[in-house]
Design an enzyme around this catalytic site. Sequence first.
Site, PDB file in Angstrom:
ATOM      1  N   ARG A 133     -92.119 -35.088 -42.332  1.00 38.05           N
ATOM      2  CA  ARG A 133     -93.171 -34.068 -42.344  1.00 38.05           C
ATOM      3  C   ARG A 133     -94.075 -34.304 -41.148  1.00 38.05           C
ATOM      4  O   ARG A 133     -94.171 -35.408 -40.629  1.00 38.05           O
ATOM      5  CB  ARG A 133     -93.972 -34.132 -43.643  1.00 38.05           C
ATOM      6  CG  ARG A 133     -93.151 -33.870 -44.903  1.00 38.05           C
ATOM      7  CD  ARG A 133     -94.018 -33.982 -46.146  1.00 38.05           C
ATOM      8  NE  ARG A 133     -93.261 -33.646 -47.357  1.00 38.05           N
ATOM      9  CZ  ARG A 133     -92.605 -34.535 -48.103  1.00 38.05           C
ATOM     10  NH1 ARG A 133     -92.612 -35.817 -47.752  1.00 38.05           N
ATOM     11  NH2 ARG A 133     -91.956 -34.159 -49.187  1.00 38.05           N
ATOM     12  N   LYS A 158     -95.711 -37.398 -49.292  1.00 37.78           N
ATOM     13  CA  LYS A 158     -96.208 -36.398 -50.241  1.00 37.78           C
ATOM     14  C   LYS A 158     -96.082 -36.921 -51.661  1.00 37.78           C
ATOM     15  O   LYS A 158     -95.050 -37.468 -52.044  1.00 37.78           O
ATOM     16  CB  LYS A 158     -95.420 -35.099 -50.088  1.00 37.78           C
ATOM     17  CG  LYS A 158     -96.008 -33.934 -50.876  1.00 37.78           C
ATOM     18  CD  LYS A 158     -95.262 -32.657 -50.565  1.00 37.78           C
ATOM     19  CE  LYS A 158     -95.873 -31.474 -51.320  1.00 37.78           C
ATOM     20  NZ  LYS A 158     -95.157 -30.208 -51.012  1.00 37.78           N
ATOM     21  N   HIS A 227     -92.293 -27.639 -39.765  1.00 38.27           N
ATOM     22  CA  HIS A 227     -91.549 -27.871 -41.011  1.00 38.27           C
ATOM     23  C   HIS A 227     -90.122 -27.337 -40.902  1.00 38.27           C
ATOM     24  O   HIS A 227     -89.241 -27.773 -41.648  1.00 38.27           O
ATOM     25  CB  HIS A 227     -92.270 -27.209 -42.182  1.00 38.27           C
ATOM     26  CG  HIS A 227     -91.966 -27.841 -43.504  1.00 38.27           C
ATOM     27  ND1 HIS A 227     -92.435 -29.080 -43.869  1.00 38.27           N
ATOM     28  CD2 HIS A 227     -91.207 -27.415 -44.554  1.00 38.27           C
ATOM     29  CE1 HIS A 227     -92.000 -29.390 -45.077  1.00 38.27           C
ATOM     30  NE2 HIS A 227     -91.243 -28.400 -45.511  1.00 38.27           N
ATOM     31  N   ARG A 230     -87.666 -30.029 -40.362  1.00 39.41           N
ATOM     32  CA  ARG A 230     -87.297 -30.733 -41.607  1.00 39.41           C
ATOM     33  C   ARG A 230     -86.221 -29.949 -42.360  1.00 39.41           C
ATOM     34  O   ARG A 230     -85.272 -30.541 -42.896  1.00 39.41           O
ATOM     35  CB  ARG A 230     -88.553 -30.923 -42.449  1.00 39.41           C
ATOM     36  CG  ARG A 230     -88.371 -31.698 -43.737  1.00 39.41           C
ATOM     37  CD  ARG A 230     -89.750 -32.024 -44.304  1.00 39.41           C
ATOM     38  NE  ARG A 230     -89.715 -32.231 -45.736  1.00 39.41           N
ATOM     39  CZ  ARG A 230     -89.431 -33.387 -46.319  1.00 39.41           C
ATOM     40  NH1 ARG A 230     -89.118 -34.437 -45.582  1.00 39.41           N
ATOM     41  NH2 ARG A 230     -89.450 -33.497 -47.633  1.00 39.41           N
ATOM     42  N   HIS A 253     -87.929 -35.703 -51.858  1.00 43.78           N
ATOM     43  CA  HIS A 253     -88.123 -34.611 -52.805  1.00 43.78           C
ATOM     44  C   HIS A 253     -88.280 -35.159 -54.224  1.00 43.78           C
ATOM     45  O   HIS A 253     -87.576 -36.100 -54.610  1.00 43.78           O
ATOM     46  CB  HIS A 253     -86.940 -33.648 -52.778  1.00 43.78           C
ATOM     47  CG  HIS A 253     -86.864 -32.823 -51.535  1.00 43.78           C
ATOM     48  ND1 HIS A 253     -85.692 -32.279 -51.061  1.00 43.78           N
ATOM     49  CD2 HIS A 253     -87.828 -32.445 -50.650  1.00 43.78           C
ATOM     50  CE1 HIS A 253     -85.925 -31.605 -49.958  1.00 43.78           C
ATOM     51  NE2 HIS A 253     -87.214 -31.692 -49.684  1.00 43.78           N
ATOM     52  N   TYR A 262     -80.932 -26.241 -49.664  1.00 42.45           N
ATOM     53  CA  TYR A 262     -80.135 -26.294 -48.444  1.00 42.45           C
ATOM     54  C   TYR A 262     -78.695 -25.852 -48.671  1.00 42.45           C
ATOM     55  O   TYR A 262     -77.978 -25.572 -47.710  1.00 42.45           O
ATOM     56  CB  TYR A 262     -80.203 -27.703 -47.841  1.00 42.45           C
ATOM     57  CG  TYR A 262     -81.632 -28.084 -47.519  1.00 42.45           C
ATOM     58  CD1 TYR A 262     -82.399 -27.286 -46.675  1.00 42.45           C
ATOM     59  CD2 TYR A 262     -82.236 -29.187 -48.100  1.00 42.45           C
ATOM     60  CE1 TYR A 262     -83.721 -27.596 -46.406  1.00 42.45           C
ATOM     61  CE2 TYR A 262     -83.558 -29.511 -47.839  1.00 42.45           C
ATOM     62  CZ  TYR A 262     -84.296 -28.702 -46.985  1.00 42.45           C
ATOM     63  OH  TYR A 262     -85.610 -28.998 -46.727  1.00 42.45           O
TER      64      TYR A 262
END
Length: 284
Positions: A133, A158, A227, A230, A253, A262
């Site tokens: 990120r 995160k 982003h 990413r 995640h 994805y």
Amino acid sequence: MQDILTKVATDIDLRALSDSTRRKYLRIIGVYLEFLGNEPVRESAESDMRRYSLSLKKRGLCETTIDTYLAAIFFLYEVALDWPINRKQVPLPKKAKSLPEILTRKQLAAIMDATANAKHRAIISLGFGSGLRVSEVAKLRVCDIDSESMRIFVKGGKGKKDRYTILSQTSLDCLRAYWRQYRPSHPDGWVFLGPYGYAHMTADACRSALNSSLLKADIDRERFSFHTLRHCFGTYLLEDGTDLMTIKEMMGHASIGTTALYLHLTNVTKGVISPIDTLSGIGA
């Protein structure tokens, strides 16, 4: 109003929420209290939230933004004021399930070729090559880079989660070229320093570096963000055969469902033959 904002700030600090969440919630709640005017905050809470939600929609704000506003106001009532809200009376807007745009491999190569600045090359290479990120790139420390095992340690990503992700050879080469030229030095070990070397580089400065390269590569800056790099990392890893669970762990995640996005971005039709093309030569 100030007493309420002070209470909100204290509750945010007690829960160790991020600085960006702190700023965002305090700003949103401040605007909401101004919207209420002289009305008591606790009376007709659901009715007030419904009115405010409609006003946001009339302003043309997107579903994601409205969702963020309402999350902050739920925090105000349910946490700071300890006032239960009937959430059925304040429905969250239905979000459009649109897929993010990604850069092609050719475009990514063009971006790297167009980036002459060693610092910018290292920053962009980490966004795509390691799936970091923008805030994680900005706060990267020397001790987080392990060139022996070719890993990067992400501390407090995160959700305050630590993780490891890959360090590509390209990124390592870019980091070494940057280091030879800039020789950054800071007691906290930041890799990328901001102006005058007092602190680490800001996320906005990293975004600006990418925007500059997008412009030089003649790629629309409005369509892509940091982003996006990413998203490209996750998409092309999956397309090249890396399994979802490995990608999930490297990207940090919380849910495999997020990583599964994805699957919709990869070229799943590559090598697939349509059944109609198998009919040739079959007799009647």
